[in-house]
Design an enzyme around this catalytic site. Structure first.
Site, PDB file in Angstrom:
ATOM      1  N   LYS A  53       0.835  -1.205   0.000  1.00 15.16           N
ATOM      2  CA  LYS A  53       0.000   0.000   0.000  1.00 15.16           C
ATOM      3  C   LYS A  53       0.868   1.254   0.000  1.00 15.16           C
ATOM      4  CE  LYS A  53      -3.644  -2.592   2.234  1.00 15.16           C
ATOM      5  NZ  LYS A  53      -4.182  -3.103   3.513  1.00 15.16           N
ATOM      6  N   GLN A  97      -5.149  -2.093   9.578  1.00 18.91           N
ATOM      7  CA  GLN A  97      -4.838  -3.395   8.987  1.00 18.91           C
ATOM      8  C   GLN A  97      -5.295  -4.537   9.883  1.00 18.91           C
ATOM      9  OE1 GLN A  97      -3.330  -3.944   5.841  1.00 18.91           O
ATOM     10  NE2 GLN A  97      -3.976  -6.022   6.290  1.00 18.91           N
ATOM     11  N   ASP A 120     -11.868   1.579   3.655  1.00 17.07           N
ATOM     12  CA  ASP A 120     -11.980   0.121   3.653  1.00 17.07           C
ATOM     13  C   ASP A 120     -13.424  -0.328   3.417  1.00 17.07           C
ATOM     14  OD1 ASP A 120      -9.936  -1.691   3.692  1.00 17.07           O
ATOM     15  OD2 ASP A 120      -9.780  -1.846   5.865  1.00 17.07           O
TER      16      ASP A 120
END
Length: 286
Positions: A53, A97, A120
């Site tokens: 990322k 995460q 997300d």
């Protein structure tokens, strides 16, 4: 029959090229997109994902900040950081995460992220918007599947689709997105009776069950499209999807490889969501 191989890398790169132009336009307007990633602990796979990322942000010119926290970081400290990121004008997207250490409540953490920065797509508001068909952020992997099929000219309008897996991350939002695309969707899972019979009725199969090489030719109607979301590490260290690729490609009309398929699209869609969040922030500030 040998299936068309859907090249996730190529499709993702094409999307990134389009995003680059949009980012340049935003920067000229004084709004460089910013993404904050929070990593708690030292899970090896998570560290790889976070590095990927970071690289994607660097390639596109997105402002990127990674907060690496110890595995024993208290939940209240994590939420305090999230609230600070919510308030930051330089950060448009926040991603925590997964997986998180056992002492941290995933729902509390997701709920602490501002819905406007939930790139997300897991916040309850985002999930609700998806289900009722309103605008909002969509989880990156299911969104990547839809983008991949569109790019390949594969329509699910009026088609029967079997989704194997009912997770909150992939299976459930995937089903909702497919319904939005006018597909007739069957969500299959560990309790589904006669699973091969069910999936053989489908024009498209999306496998997201987390079991290597689970989907074999007996599960696939000849000519069906097979999308493999699974990423599994085999004992020899190699990666395998949820689909027995070599066998199923001889039955399907199109199939995604692992690696090089949906995984590439997931990060591209995260970048897309971040850019969209920056655009919305700029519009609301005018």
């Amino acid at each position: 029959m040998t299936a068309l191989i859907l090249d996730g890398k190529k499709i993702a790169n094409e999307l990134m090229t389009r995003l680059h132009k949009e980012i340049d336009s935003l920067v000229e307007s004084g709004a460089r997109p910013g993404l904050a990633v929070v990593l708690v602990g030292e899970d090896p796979a998570s560290q790889v994902y976070v590095r990927n990322k970071e690289k994607a942000c660097a390639d596109l010119g997105i402002h990127s900040v990674v907060h690496r926290l110890d595995a024993d970081t208290p939940q209240d400290k994590l939420i305090e950081l999230i609230r600070a990121l919510n308030a930051s004008a330089e950060i448009h997207g926040i991603l925590v995460q997964k997986p998180l250490p056992g002492h941290i409540d995933d729902k509390a953490v997701i709920g602490a992220i501002s819905a406007e920065k939930d790139v997300d797509g897991f916040h309850p508001i985002s999930v609700g918007n998806l289900l009722i068909g309103d605008e909002g952020f969509v989880p990156c992997t299911p969104a990547g599947v839809i983008e991949m099929m569109r790019s390949a000219g594969i329509s699910v309008d009026g088609k029967r689709v079997a989704v194997i897996g009912r997770s909150n991350i992939v299976g459930k939002p995937m089903a909702a997105l497919l319904i939005r695309e006018n597909a007739t969707v069957t969500v299959c899972h560990s309790k589904t009776a006669n699973l091969p019979e069910v999936t053989r009725e489908a024009d498209v199969i999306v496998a997201a069950i987390g079991r290597p090489n689970f989907v074999t030719p007996e599960y696939v109607k000849p000519g069906a499209v097979v999308i493999d979301v699974g990423v599994n590490r085999l004992p020899d260290g190699k990666l395998a999807g949820d689909v027995d690729f070599d066998a199923v490609k001889e039955v399907a009309s199109a199939i995604t490889p692992v690696p090089g398929g949906v995984g590439r699209m997931t990060i591209a869609m995260l970048m897309k969501n971040t850019v969209e969040a920056a655009r919305k922030a700029l519009e609301s500030s005018r």
